[in-house]
Design an enzyme around this catalytic site. Structure first.
Site, PDB file in Angstrom:
ATOM      1  CG  HIS A  12      -0.315   0.305   2.505  1.00 34.64           C
ATOM      2  ND1 HIS A  12       0.606  -0.533   3.086  1.00 34.64           N
ATOM      3  CD2 HIS A  12      -0.453   1.361   3.349  1.00 34.64           C
ATOM      4  CE1 HIS A  12       0.995  -0.009   4.240  1.00 34.64           C
ATOM      5  NE2 HIS A  12       0.371   1.130   4.418  1.00 34.64           N
ATOM      6  CE1 TYR A 137       8.150  -8.133 -11.171  1.00 38.10           C
ATOM      7  CE2 TYR A 137       7.556  -7.636 -13.437  1.00 38.10           C
ATOM      8  CZ  TYR A 137       7.330  -7.487 -12.089  1.00 38.10           C
ATOM      9  OH  TYR A 137       6.301  -6.699 -11.646  1.00 38.10           O
ATOM     10  CB  THR A 165       0.875  -0.911 -20.178  1.00 35.53           C
ATOM     11  OG1 THR A 165       1.976  -0.672 -21.042  1.00 35.53           O
ATOM     12  CG2 THR A 165       0.263   0.404 -19.726  1.00 35.53           C
ATOM     13  CD1 TRP A 241      22.202   2.953 -19.838  1.00 39.50           C
ATOM     14  CD2 TRP A 241      21.493   0.843 -19.667  1.00 39.50           C
ATOM     15  NE1 TRP A 241      22.967   2.332 -18.886  1.00 39.50           N
ATOM     16  CE2 TRP A 241      22.553   1.040 -18.751  1.00 39.50           C
ATOM     17  CE3 TRP A 241      20.883  -0.402 -19.730  1.00 39.50           C
ATOM     18  CZ2 TRP A 241      23.016   0.026 -17.922  1.00 39.50           C
ATOM     19  CZ3 TRP A 241      21.341  -1.416 -18.891  1.00 39.50           C
ATOM     20  CH2 TRP A 241      22.402  -1.202 -17.999  1.00 39.50           C
TER      21      TRP A 241
END
Length: 357
Positions: A12, A137, A165, A241
């Site tokens: 939270h 992940y 997204t 990057w």
């Protein structure tokens, strides 16, 4: 959900969890519970069980996760798969054992294959290889949505998995090593602009709020310039990057929260697939805008918003990540929810929020 029902928001204080908490309060929910990481380590199965025993939540938003950008995903591969699997195992498992009425699991669109057909519908899941840089992940999040799906099919639970997204907004993570692309860009360009203007007071204030590898506002100018230079930040140039060509979709976190609460209020598991399907799968729901922008265009938008006058360059020796990752939110649209805030407005909101820090 009943307005006085006990609702647990895991995570939270994070980007999404804090936005969900705020949204629930604004909609009149009065019995919310949450714990900071210091108060409850979600990796600790015994502690999570004690929490559920004591609090007996009726509804759960699982917004807690170990997250980061492309650099963090490349470095901490074991942490990303282990910690996220453990968090999901503990929270979803205790939700089942304590007869939670409904659970919302928040994943990520990185679950989709690197070469997925664009825009990505829910049914492209597991059709080809994942992007290598965030594979651990992604696998953890796929396991989480399949866990929800499987509990529903075997035990008749009502666990809904949503795949947002790229998110950004209040309470985002601006750590230069671990943050996602948009907040990292905002901080880098802000600091470069401060250096360009010679505003060392603002630079030191920023580093006092968010030290970089132990370097804070009390350090020498030499040390500050050295550490910022490591991340491509200087008064004359901002170096990012990759090539700047990848396309990304972004959703304001408070809209993600609104979509999440909408799903909990109006969508049940039976609404997420076609009745009489022989194989029930891909029951998760994309949450996105269906619009995209290149990394270079995003950087230029932030530069314009910040007012930076230096050069923008890209280090093509660094990885780009997935070249395109656009969701198809038509399933969510059919269920009744649409986004309202586009990226141009969102970047202004984000930078204004950052400056108030």
């Amino acid at each position: 959900m009943e307005k006085n029902a006990k609702i647990y928001v895991a995570g939270h204080r994070g980007l999404v969890g804090s936005a969900i908490w705020k949204n629930l309060q604004e909609k009149g929910y009065t019995n919310l519970t949450g714990r900071t990481h210091q108060e409850l380590d979600l990796l600790d199965a015994a502690a999570v069980r004690r929490f559920f025993d004591d609090e007996q939540p009726e509804y759960v938003f699982l917004a807690a996760a170990f997250v980061g950008g492309i650099m963090a995903n490349s470095i901490y591969r074991a942490d990303f798969i282990y910690k996220n699997l453990q968090i999901q195992q503990n929270v979803i498992g205790e939700s089942f054992r304590h007869n939670v009425k409904k659970l919302l699991f928040l994943g990520s669109t990185c679950i989709y294959p690197r070469e997925a057909e664009q825009p990505m519908k829910e049914n492209v899941l597991l059709t080809s290889p994942l992007e290598y840089t965030n594979e651990p992940y992604a696998i953890a999040k796929i396991a989480g949505l399949k866990m929800c799906e499987s509990f529903n099919l075997q035990y008749g639970t009502n666990y809904i998995a949503v795949m947002p997204t790229n998110l950004y907004g209040p309470n985002d993570n601006f750590d230069l090593e671990r943050s996602h692309v948009l907040p990292a860009m905002i901080r880098k360009i802000h600091l470069a602009n401060c250096l360009k203007r010679g505003d060392w007071k603002a630079v030191r204030h920023d580093l006092d709020l968010r030290p970089v590898e132990g370097v804070d506002g009390n350090c020498s100018e030499e040390d500050i310039l050295r550490i910022l230079g490591k991340y491509g930040i200087s008064g004359d140039e901002i170096k990012l990057w990759g090539t700047g060509t990848p396309l990304r979709e972004f959703l304001w976190s408070e809209e993600m929260a609104d979509a999440s609460v909408f799903v909990m209020e109006h969508v049940d598991f039976k609404d997420t697939y076609t009745a009489n399907d022989k194989e029930v799968r891909n029951c998760h729901i994309n949450i996105g805008t269906g619009k995209e922008i290149s990394i270079r265009q995003l950087a230029e938008l932030i530069i314009k918003t910040v007012g930076y006058q230096g050069r923008l360059t890209f280090d093509s020796s660094k990885p780009d990540g997935t070249l395109r990752k656009l969701t198809d939110p038509s399933k969510l649209h059919a269920l009744g929810w649409h986004h309202k805030i586009d990226i141009e407005e969102g970047v202004k909101l984000m930078y204004n929020w950052y400056l108030k820090g």
